[in-house]
Scaffold this active site. Structure first.
Site, mmCIF file in Angstrom:
data_model
loop_
_atom_site.group_PDB
_atom_site.id
_atom_site.type_symbol
_atom_site.label_atom_id
_atom_site.label_comp_id
_atom_site.label_asym_id
_atom_site.label_seq_id
_atom_site.Cartn_x
_atom_site.Cartn_y
_atom_site.Cartn_z
ATOM 1 C CB CYS A 1 1.443 1.835 -2.931
ATOM 2 S SG CYS A 1 2.638 1.512 -4.193
ATOM 3 C CG ASP A 2 1.457 3.651 0.742
ATOM 4 O OD1 ASP A 2 0.863 2.558 0.699
ATOM 5 O OD2 ASP A 2 2.677 3.759 0.933
ATOM 6 C CB CYS B 1 4.628 3.741 -3.655
ATOM 7 S SG CYS B 1 3.528 3.202 -4.963
#
Ligand code: NAP
Length: 304
Positions: free
Chosen positions: A138-139, A135
């Site tokens: 997200c990261d 993701c």
């Protein structure tokens, strides 16, 4: 059966399909429970820009799903955040066994979506959160000013590469075919970034590193090539995950077989969203499934 709490409809999954189904079922006055294994919203919460949902020029997945969740909550939909272990058809009802309590329902709607597809390489699990991610939004921030790679040629890969290009020093976009699968706006946007390097007709064949990912080896038309990277974002699509119910008809890829009426081969069990066999997996088609599945479930309950 034991003392399980009884519902008219239990919906498994709180993505757009499940939430839409719950809104339709509650508006029809039914007692409705959604069981969700992680957080509400489904996979779309990782999309920072959605530009094809009617009524919004641009909306983030999390904003859209927060609104939808609150709408369901205001209508009186109940939620539990448990993992479903088993769904069992009893004589006239269903038993839903979770990791924290069991529930009973007269009808069930499966809307549990899909999970990230893995490449299937050695070290992939070991390097998860240590360079391997599924993701970008997200990261991505963890790799500010670093060199990263994105694997895949679909919308998730292309929009992930655009997102990372703003944060990272250099982004490789690696795709197995000689043409991206994604077309249109995100691909046009990609061309604006000078720090994105697209590597077509290439597959990742090795993940290298000691305790964390340090480089990836590609098989390219010119032979093997190793790229030092700080992170690899694997965005090669998704797979259905429905191993908690027996006797359900599935296609060769594991998707649950159901037509536009969202009825499965098990009476009283309906399916909505990305886990159903269908051609177009989008927010609007998942929402549409939710409405149809709920309406069919209501009809089923009338006859029950
Ligand atoms: P996708 O469209 O299925 O694309 C997956 C990509 O990964 C494809 O390019 C595929 O290659 C590649 N791939 C699959 N298996 C692979 C493997 N084992 N090894 C290497 N590469 C592999 O998945 P997605 O991009 O996650 O999108 C999923 C759905 O969500 C799509 O319907 C998409 O339109 C939708 N979506 C929409 C938006 C939006 O903003 N509208 C954003 C994200 C996603 P091939 O091309 O060779 O098959």
């Amino acid at each position: 059966m034991g003392d399980e709490e009884m519902y008219d409809i239990v919906i498994i999954g709180a993505g757009i399909a499940g939430l839409t189904a719950s809104i339709y079922a509650r508006r029809a006055g039914k007692k409705v429970l959604i069981v969700e294994a992680s957080s509400y919203g489904g996979q779309i919460i990782n999309s920072p820009n959605i530009e094809n949902f009617p009524s919004y020029d641009n909306v983030s997945g999390i904003d859209l799903m927060r609104k939808t969740y609150r709408q369901a909550e205001r209508l009186g939909v109940e939620f539990v955040f448990n993992k479903v272990l088993k769904v069992e058809k009893k004589e006239t009802t269903f038993l839903i066994v979770t990791d924290d309590g069991d529930f009973e329902a007269n009808a069930v709607i499966l809307a549990s979506g899909t999970q990230n597809r893995r490449i299937g390489l050695e070290h992939e699990s070991e390097f998860m959160s240590r360079g391997v991610s599924y993701c970008a939004t997200c990261d991505g921030a963890l790799y500010k000013d670093k060199v990263v790679a994105v694997y895949g040629g679909g919308y998730t890969a292309v929009s992930g590469a655009c997102y990372l290009a703003d944060i990272c020093q250099h982004v490789y976009l690696i795709h197995r075919r000689n043409k991206l699968r994604a077309v249109g706006m995100p691909v046009e946007r990609l061309k604006d970034f000078k720090n994105v390097e697209t590597q077509l007709s290439s597959t990742i064949v090795k993940l290298n590193g000691e305790d964390k990912l340090e480089s990836i080896t590609l098989a390219t038309p010119e032979g093997e090539k190793t790229l030092p990277v700080d992170a690899l974002f694997v965005t090669i699509g998704r797979e259905p995950n429905v191993n908690f119910i027996e006797g359900l008809e599935k296609d060769d890829d594991g998707y649950i077989v159901a037509g536009e009426d969202c009825k499965t081969n098990i009476p009283g069990l309906f399916v909505a969203g990305d886990i159903r066999t269908k051609k177009l997996r989008q927010l609007v088609t998942a929402a549409s499934d939710g409405a149809v599945a709920a309406t069919e479930a209501l009809e089923y309950l009338q006859g029950a």
